[in-house]
Motif scaffolding. Sequence first.
Motif, short mmCIF file in Angstrom:
data_model
loop_
_atom_site.label_atom_id
_atom_site.label_comp_id
_atom_site.label_asym_id
_atom_site.label_seq_id
_atom_site.Cartn_x
_atom_site.Cartn_y
_atom_site.Cartn_z
N ARG A 264 5.69 -7.15 -3.13
CA ARG A 264 5.86 -5.99 -4.01
C ARG A 264 4.73 -4.98 -3.75
N LEU A 265 3.49 -5.48 -3.66
CA LEU A 265 2.35 -4.57 -3.47
C LEU A 265 2.40 -3.93 -2.08
N ALA A 266 2.87 -4.71 -1.09
CA ALA A 266 2.93 -4.17 0.28
C ALA A 266 3.90 -3.00 0.35
N GLY A 267 4.87 -2.96 -0.56
CA GLY A 267 5.87 -1.90 -0.53
C GLY A 267 5.42 -0.62 -1.23
N ILE A 268 4.21 -0.60 -1.77
CA ILE A 268 3.76 0.58 -2.51
C ILE A 268 2.86 1.44 -1.63
N ASP A 269 3.16 2.72 -1.58
CA ASP A 269 2.37 3.67 -0.79
C ASP A 269 1.00 3.87 -1.42
N VAL A 270 -0.05 3.65 -0.65
CA VAL A 270 -1.39 3.85 -1.22
C VAL A 270 -2.23 4.69 -0.27
N ASN A 272 -5.43 4.20 0.60
CA ASN A 272 -6.43 3.49 1.41
C ASN A 272 -6.04 2.06 1.75
N PRO A 273 -4.99 1.88 2.60
CA PRO A 273 -4.64 0.52 3.01
C PRO A 273 -5.72 -0.04 3.95
N SER A 274 -5.81 -1.37 4.04
CA SER A 274 -6.75 -1.90 5.04
C SER A 274 -6.28 -3.25 5.54
N ASP A 275 -6.88 -3.68 6.63
CA ASP A 275 -6.41 -4.90 7.31
C ASP A 275 -6.89 -6.18 6.63
N ALA A 276 -8.06 -6.12 5.98
CA ALA A 276 -8.64 -7.36 5.45
C ALA A 276 -7.72 -8.03 4.42
N PRO A 277 -7.24 -7.32 3.38
CA PRO A 277 -6.36 -7.99 2.43
C PRO A 277 -5.03 -8.39 3.08
N LEU A 278 -4.59 -7.61 4.07
CA LEU A 278 -3.34 -7.95 4.74
C LEU A 278 -3.44 -9.34 5.34
N ALA A 279 -4.59 -9.61 5.99
CA ALA A 279 -4.81 -10.92 6.59
C ALA A 279 -4.97 -11.99 5.51
N ALA A 280 -5.69 -11.67 4.44
CA ALA A 280 -6.02 -12.69 3.43
C ALA A 280 -4.86 -13.01 2.49
N VAL A 281 -4.19 -11.98 1.96
CA VAL A 281 -3.16 -12.25 0.96
C VAL A 281 -1.80 -11.64 1.28
N THR A 283 -0.91 -8.29 1.86
CA THR A 283 -0.61 -6.90 1.50
C THR A 283 -1.78 -6.02 1.92
N PRO A 284 -1.50 -4.85 2.46
CA PRO A 284 -2.60 -4.00 2.92
C PRO A 284 -3.39 -3.38 1.77
N SER A 285 -2.92 -3.52 0.55
CA SER A 285 -3.69 -3.01 -0.58
C SER A 285 -3.49 -3.92 -1.77
N VAL A 286 -4.60 -4.27 -2.45
CA VAL A 286 -4.49 -5.02 -3.70
C VAL A 286 -4.82 -4.09 -4.86
N ALA A 287 -6.03 -3.55 -4.89
CA ALA A 287 -6.48 -2.80 -6.07
C ALA A 287 -5.59 -1.58 -6.32
#
Length: 568
Positions: A264-270, A272-281, A283-287
């Motif tokens: 769900r979060l990966a589908g939201i336009d943000v 400041n996406p980044s690679d670290a959360p993408l690898a960890a959880v 999605t390119p953005s959590v906050a």
Amino acid sequence: MIGLISATSAGQRGCEHLAAAWPDEVRVYDGPVREAVGRAFAECEQLVCFLATGAVVRMIAPLLRGKDTDPGVVTVDETHQHAIALLGGHGGGANELAQRVADVLGCRPVISTATDAAGVPGLDMLGWPVEGAVAAVSRAILDGDPVRLDTPHGVHPLPALPPNVTAATDSDVSLIVTDRVTDADAAAGTVLLRPPSLVVGVGGSRGVPADEVLTLIGSALADAGLSPRSVAALATVDAKADEAGIVEAAERLGVPLLTYTADRLAGIDVPNPSDAPLAAVGTPSVAEAAALAAAPGGELLVPKRKSAPQEGPAMATAAVARRRPRGRLSVVGLGPGARDLLTPRAREELRRASVIVGLDQYVDQIRDLLRPGTRILESGLGAEEERARTAVEQARAGHAVALIGSGDAGVYAMASPALAEAADDIDVVGVPGVTAALAAAAILGAPLGHDHVSISLSDLHTPWDVIERRVRAAAESDLIVTFYNPRSRGRDWQLPKALSLLAEHREPGTPVGVVHAASRPDERSEVTTIAALDVTTVDMVTVVTVGNTATRNVAGRMVTPRGYRWQA
Ligand code: SAH
């Protein structure tokens, strides 16, 4: 301690009544009344005097010292109709005591102080934090002085405010509904009402301390000029739902933690996406994404920022979004007519609303209960769908709307057409009401002691063959039946037909209850039988309840046994 004093036998009964209700709180003062009042005045925090108000005024006048020390005094008249807060309404607690006495004795509290200046009239019920010059603004609202209403983030579901509180005045006294920390905060005549409008999206590495999360949230809000008191929720990704530091941060802020799937979060336009959360959880953005997910249709106010711990790597991220204000639709049943069958919750909802939508005759039923300034959108019979649509549109525009109906608003009434129109962008609250079948049953006796159905005989909304099928089914299954909409000028054959279907399975002597205008001044009721019922006594303000094969007429009352092993 509450001192009780009386002079007459009625007064003494009142004392006993209160003493039984509050055994640990009261002391009864006997003996000559003047002396009893004097002792109680010296020894108690509060007095209840079953004496004439004038007599009490004369007795306590020489004893008065000052607001801070005098006890609260309530007097009750000889016939126990009124509990009068005579002295110390606020400080002495007499207003509250008068209400308590009234609850016990079933009388009316008489309170003459202006509304307690601790609250802005009407707005207290929101439960939203209030800051600033509350006493001054409350006073101005009560006194009818112009008060400027400022709602920079759009329409909020506020209760009706009196006409002197408007956006169109340029008074120095103002009421501002905002999540912003403004320069006006310090101004003398301003009250700030904090709506629950902000959502903070948070991310965190495993083991992030709560303090680090809270410090980050605090600085993100402060730098953006936002009030922490408007934070409605924290939001994060599912994978962090158990992250202790995040869970604790939400607890310490006193707000829920909302979580969303990584997908769900990966589908939201943000921004400041980044690679670290993408690898960890995943999605390119959590906050940022979680903040936006929790604020549909809202805006991102603070883009992602990282914590800045004194040592070690940053372990937390946060972003802040503002929700669109959500309107509120309450669907309120007014009961069958009598004022004391209107529930306290219904009354509260009517005063919670700024817009009332309903049939004119129902609005008339409760007009005196509405706050001054309530907008009333009434319409005549028919126009049902239009009424439903209007109510939903008003709520969607952000207002607090009460859609009213007689009896229960969900029984052959407005709740279903309204909720069929409503999307999930408004809050919906239902308040049950005493429906006609129940109001009538209480008048008839105990006709609904076993399984029962309601059937509307109006073929306006339902084809007759469907109605007939249901009546037959009720007849066959020996259900007690209450007919709503039984008979009108243009619809006179349906009731006799329905009764004849029931009579195929029930004796002609089966009890039938007819109740016209239950709980209203022109109430009329009769317990008769299927064979003897005169249908011309039945109109559109009537319900007809037909017993099952076990229902009996007992002493003129209709009684259906709870089981079928009826002992006559
Ligand atoms: N929502 C309402 C019912 C609306 S349908 C409720 O829950 O009571 C309208 C029908 O309700 C009327 O034709 C009549 O049959 C019944 N009705 C409503 N109020 C009534 C009353 N006070 N006494 C008797 N019947 C009533």
